[in-house]
Write a protein that holds these residues in place. Structure first.
Motif, PDB file in Angstrom:
ATOM      1  N   LEU A  81      -0.398   0.686   5.550  1.00  0.00           N
ATOM      2  CA  LEU A  81      -0.056   2.017   5.067  1.00  0.00           C
ATOM      3  C   LEU A  81      -1.222   2.974   5.252  1.00  0.00           C
ATOM      4  CD1 LEU A  81       2.186   3.639   3.721  1.00  0.00           C
ATOM      5  CD2 LEU A  81       1.291   2.948   1.500  1.00  0.00           C
ATOM      6  N   PHE A  82      -2.429   2.495   5.044  1.00  0.00           N
ATOM      7  CA  PHE A  82      -3.622   3.323   5.240  1.00  0.00           C
ATOM      8  C   PHE A  82      -3.745   3.750   6.697  1.00  0.00           C
ATOM      9  CE2 PHE A  82      -8.056   3.723   6.482  1.00  0.00           C
ATOM     10  CZ  PHE A  82      -8.537   4.621   5.540  1.00  0.00           C
ATOM     11  N   ARG A  83      -3.576   2.805   7.611  1.00  0.00           N
ATOM     12  CA  ARG A  83      -3.751   3.122   9.019  1.00  0.00           C
ATOM     13  C   ARG A  83      -2.651   4.039   9.538  1.00  0.00           C
ATOM     14  NH1 ARG A  83      -4.368  -2.697  11.466  1.00  0.00           N
ATOM     15  NH2 ARG A  83      -4.338  -1.537  13.451  1.00  0.00           N
ATOM     16  N   VAL A  84      -1.425   3.865   9.039  1.00  0.00           N
ATOM     17  CA  VAL A  84      -0.325   4.742   9.443  1.00  0.00           C
ATOM     18  C   VAL A  84      -0.563   6.157   8.914  1.00  0.00           C
ATOM     19  CG1 VAL A  84       2.129   5.213   9.088  1.00  0.00           C
ATOM     20  CG2 VAL A  84       1.384   2.918   9.725  1.00  0.00           C
ATOM     21  N   THR A  85      -1.030   6.244   7.674  1.00  0.00           N
ATOM     22  CA  THR A  85      -1.301   7.555   7.089  1.00  0.00           C
ATOM     23  C   THR A  85      -2.442   8.262   7.809  1.00  0.00           C
ATOM     24  OG1 THR A  85      -0.562   6.758   4.920  1.00  0.00           O
ATOM     25  CG2 THR A  85      -1.884   8.768   4.951  1.00  0.00           C
ATOM     26  N   LYS A  86      -3.468   7.497   8.186  1.00  0.00           N
ATOM     27  CA  LYS A  86      -4.622   8.094   8.873  1.00  0.00           C
ATOM     28  C   LYS A  86      -4.219   8.733  10.194  1.00  0.00           C
ATOM     29  CE  LYS A  86      -7.749   5.316  10.508  1.00  0.00           C
ATOM     30  NZ  LYS A  86      -8.877   4.358  10.630  1.00  0.00           N
ATOM     31  N   ALA A  87      -3.215   8.142  10.851  1.00  0.00           N
ATOM     32  CA  ALA A  87      -2.769   8.675  12.133  1.00  0.00           C
ATOM     33  C   ALA A  87      -1.625   9.672  12.004  1.00  0.00           C
ATOM     34  CB  ALA A  87      -2.328   7.520  13.043  1.00  0.00           C
ATOM     35  N   ALA A  88      -1.129   9.906  10.771  1.00  0.00           N
ATOM     36  CA  ALA A  88       0.038  10.767  10.580  1.00  0.00           C
ATOM     37  C   ALA A  88      -0.315  12.236  10.760  1.00  0.00           C
ATOM     38  CB  ALA A  88       0.628  10.543   9.189  1.00  0.00           C
TER      39      ALA A  88
ATOM     40  N   LEU B 167      -4.872   9.283   1.261  1.00  0.00           N
ATOM     41  CA  LEU B 167      -5.792   8.204   1.599  1.00  0.00           C
ATOM     42  C   LEU B 167      -6.637   7.803   0.401  1.00  0.00           C
ATOM     43  CD1 LEU B 167      -7.011   9.311   5.153  1.00  0.00           C
ATOM     44  CD2 LEU B 167      -5.395   7.489   4.587  1.00  0.00           C
ATOM     45  N   ARG B 168      -6.984   8.778  -0.435  1.00  0.00           N
ATOM     46  CA  ARG B 168      -7.745   8.454  -1.642  1.00  0.00           C
ATOM     47  C   ARG B 168      -6.912   7.582  -2.578  1.00  0.00           C
ATOM     48  NH1 ARG B 168      -8.588  13.239  -3.165  1.00  0.00           N
ATOM     49  NH2 ARG B 168     -10.539  13.521  -2.040  1.00  0.00           N
ATOM     50  N   ALA B 169      -5.624   7.907  -2.724  1.00  0.00           N
ATOM     51  CA  ALA B 169      -4.746   7.099  -3.568  1.00  0.00           C
ATOM     52  C   ALA B 169      -4.586   5.692  -3.003  1.00  0.00           C
ATOM     53  CB  ALA B 169      -3.379   7.776  -3.688  1.00  0.00           C
ATOM     54  N   ILE B 170      -4.453   5.590  -1.679  1.00  0.00           N
ATOM     55  CA  ILE B 170      -4.322   4.271  -1.054  1.00  0.00           C
ATOM     56  C   ILE B 170      -5.614   3.475  -1.230  1.00  0.00           C
ATOM     57  CG2 ILE B 170      -3.991   3.061   1.136  1.00  0.00           C
ATOM     58  CD1 ILE B 170      -2.221   5.395   2.030  1.00  0.00           C
ATOM     59  N   GLY B 171      -6.751   4.153  -1.081  1.00  0.00           N
ATOM     60  CA  GLY B 171      -8.030   3.468  -1.253  1.00  0.00           C
ATOM     61  C   GLY B 171      -8.217   2.943  -2.659  1.00  0.00           C
TER      62      GLY B 171
ATOM     63  N   GLY C 267       3.277   1.783  -8.146  1.00  0.00           N
ATOM     64  CA  GLY C 267       2.453   2.854  -8.690  1.00  0.00           C
ATOM     65  C   GLY C 267       1.835   3.694  -7.599  1.00  0.00           C
ATOM     66  N   LEU C 268       1.434   3.055  -6.489  1.00  0.00           N
ATOM     67  CA  LEU C 268       0.898   3.791  -5.352  1.00  0.00           C
ATOM     68  C   LEU C 268       1.951   4.735  -4.780  1.00  0.00           C
ATOM     69  CD1 LEU C 268      -1.066   4.431  -3.056  1.00  0.00           C
ATOM     70  CD2 LEU C 268      -0.265   2.347  -1.901  1.00  0.00           C
ATOM     71  N   VAL C 269       3.175   4.240  -4.615  1.00  0.00           N
ATOM     72  CA  VAL C 269       4.244   5.086  -4.085  1.00  0.00           C
ATOM     73  C   VAL C 269       4.477   6.286  -4.997  1.00  0.00           C
ATOM     74  CG1 VAL C 269       6.718   5.176  -3.626  1.00  0.00           C
ATOM     75  CG2 VAL C 269       5.371   3.243  -2.791  1.00  0.00           C
ATOM     76  N   ALA C 270       4.461   6.045  -6.305  1.00  0.00           N
ATOM     77  CA  ALA C 270       4.676   7.141  -7.245  1.00  0.00           C
ATOM     78  C   ALA C 270       3.569   8.186  -7.130  1.00  0.00           C
ATOM     79  CB  ALA C 270       4.743   6.592  -8.673  1.00  0.00           C
ATOM     80  N   ARG C 271       2.315   7.722  -6.974  1.00  0.00           N
ATOM     81  CA  ARG C 271       1.209   8.677  -6.843  1.00  0.00           C
ATOM     82  C   ARG C 271       1.315   9.453  -5.533  1.00  0.00           C
ATOM     83  NH1 ARG C 271      -1.466   4.408  -9.373  1.00  0.00           N
ATOM     84  NH2 ARG C 271      -2.078   3.458  -7.379  1.00  0.00           N
ATOM     85  N   MET C 272       1.756   8.798  -4.479  1.00  0.00           N
ATOM     86  CA  MET C 272       1.922   9.492  -3.214  1.00  0.00           C
ATOM     87  C   MET C 272       2.983  10.583  -3.306  1.00  0.00           C
ATOM     88  SD  MET C 272       1.718   6.226  -0.596  1.00  0.00           S
ATOM     89  CE  MET C 272       2.292   7.191   0.796  1.00  0.00           C
ATOM     90  N   CYS C 273       4.051  10.290  -4.048  1.00  0.00           N
ATOM     91  CA  CYS C 273       5.121  11.284  -4.198  1.00  0.00           C
ATOM     92  C   CYS C 273       4.666  12.465  -5.054  1.00  0.00           C
ATOM     93  CB  CYS C 273       6.353  10.633  -4.810  1.00  0.00           C
ATOM     94  SG  CYS C 273       7.187   9.448  -3.721  1.00  0.00           S
ATOM     95  N   ARG C 274       3.715  12.246  -5.944  1.00  0.00           N
ATOM     96  CA  ARG C 274       3.274  13.301  -6.835  1.00  0.00           C
ATOM     97  C   ARG C 274       2.234  14.210  -6.190  1.00  0.00           C
ATOM     98  NH1 ARG C 274       1.213  10.098 -11.819  1.00  0.00           N
ATOM     99  NH2 ARG C 274       0.063  12.036 -12.066  1.00  0.00           N
ATOM    100  N   ILE C 275       1.553  13.697  -5.139  1.00  0.00           N
ATOM    101  CA  ILE C 275       0.550  14.528  -4.466  1.00  0.00           C
ATOM    102  C   ILE C 275       1.248  15.718  -3.845  1.00  0.00           C
ATOM    103  CG2 ILE C 275      -1.077  14.553  -2.513  1.00  0.00           C
ATOM    104  CD1 ILE C 275      -1.654  11.609  -3.183  1.00  0.00           C
ATOM    105  N   GLY C 276       0.557  16.853  -3.815  1.00  0.00           N
ATOM    106  CA  GLY C 276       1.203  18.104  -3.405  1.00  0.00           C
ATOM    107  C   GLY C 276       1.719  18.078  -1.990  1.00  0.00           C
ATOM    108  N   LEU C 277       2.764  17.345  -1.770  1.00  0.00           N
ATOM    109  CA  LEU C 277       3.348  17.244  -0.442  1.00  0.00           C
ATOM    110  C   LEU C 277       4.499  18.219  -0.298  1.00  0.00           C
ATOM    111  CD1 LEU C 277       3.429  13.331  -0.184  1.00  0.00           C
ATOM    112  CD2 LEU C 277       1.771  14.863   0.811  1.00  0.00           C
TER     113      LEU C 277
END
Length: 284
Positions: free
Chosen positions: A234-241, A252-256, A274-284
């Motif tokens: 997930l980290f590597r996919v996000t880094k290239a997104a 990436l901070r949440a994943i780390g 919990g990681l998925v929930a934090r990702m959804c809450r980040i200002g996306l």
């Protein structure tokens, strides 16, 4: 040639580079190279007795070499040596500096004592880029006459993550198992969570669809993948997104943070949810 300390990630050819340098300095005479180069794996021969016996005896050996050339001691995995052995090695490097040079290859230079570091020219190796790994994989496949499609080559590069040794091992294992290099074969052999599913999790998080993201996540969990592997992919996919830079950094901070918790032993599905929930809450 000075004493060398070669530090960097595994699988980037530190030992090969030193052996190539030794061949260039001493010429192509195989017999001379066998006599003038001592190669040891310090993770096996890491005690003080190895320094006092094998290395010291080699340093004392008399050889006729070309003018300005020295014998070479190559210690691979030098960061595995005990501190007592490193202290003994430091003294040997001082006493025999006129006849012998030392090259220490390690992954973590911080584990090498300061007196040795100060006696060496430090060379740091970065991880190989994806383009470099891909070029080498294609060259090997062409030389061996392998059947490999573009998706298969990309999958080999993805699983290698800059480590050429992993890339070649994955390539060979896939050919042995399936006869050809395809994306599905590489991911199955390397047992890596499918990056496409990680991309689905990220896309669902972008859309703030917690249920969809969690559903894909649980499919990976039920597939038997380790939480640490899921987080790393997930980290590597996000880094290239293709995301806004500030948003990508927050994700990436949440994943780390989750990776640190998983590595610390808290590797439950609830931690991943919990990681998925934090990702959804980040200002996306």
């Amino acid at each position: 040639m000075p004493n060398l300390l070669l530090a960097g990630s595994p699988g980037v050819g530190k030992t090969t580079a030193v052996l190539a340098l030794a061949r260039e300095c001493l010429g192509g005479d195989a017999a001379l190279l066998r006599e003038a180069v001592l190669e040891l794996n310090a993770s096996d021969d890491r005690g003080i007795e190895t320094v006092r016996s094998a290395i010291k005896a080699f340093a004392q050996k008399k050889l006729t070499l070309p003018a300005g050339r020295h014998k070479l001691v190559l210690l691979d995995e030098a960061d595995s040596m005990t501190e007592a052995a490193q202290q003994a090695l430091r003294r040997t490097m001082e006493v025999y500096s006129s006849t012998t040079r030392f090259a220490l290859a390690c992954n973590l230079s911080g584990r090498i004592i300061e007196p040795i570091q100060s006696r060496c020219a430090v060379v740091r190796f970065a991880r190989l880029t994806d383009a470099q790994v891909l070029a080498r994989v294609r060259r090997v496949a062409a030389a061996e006459g392998l059947t490999m499609d573009e998706e298969g080559a990309a999958a080999v590069v993805f699983t290698a993550d800059g480590d050429m040794r992993v890339a070649l091992n994955g390539l060979q294992a896939t050919v042995n198992g399936f006869g050809a290099v395809t994306k599905a074969g590489v991911l199955k052999v390397c047992d890596v969570p499918h990056p496409g599913m990680a991309a689905e999790i990220l896309a669902a998080a972008v859309a703030r669809d917690v249920d969809a993201a969690t559903g894909v996540l649980m499919r990976l969990v039920r597939g038997g993948y380790a939480p640490v592997d899921i987080v790393q992919v997930l980290f590597r996919v996000t880094k290239a997104a293709d995301l806004a830079e500030d948003v990508k950094l927050d994700v990436l901070r949440a994943i780390g943070l989750t990776h640190a918790r998983v590595a610390g032993g808290v590797a439950s599905p609830a931690q991943l949810c919990g990681l998925v929930a934090r990702m959804c809450r980040i200002g996306l």
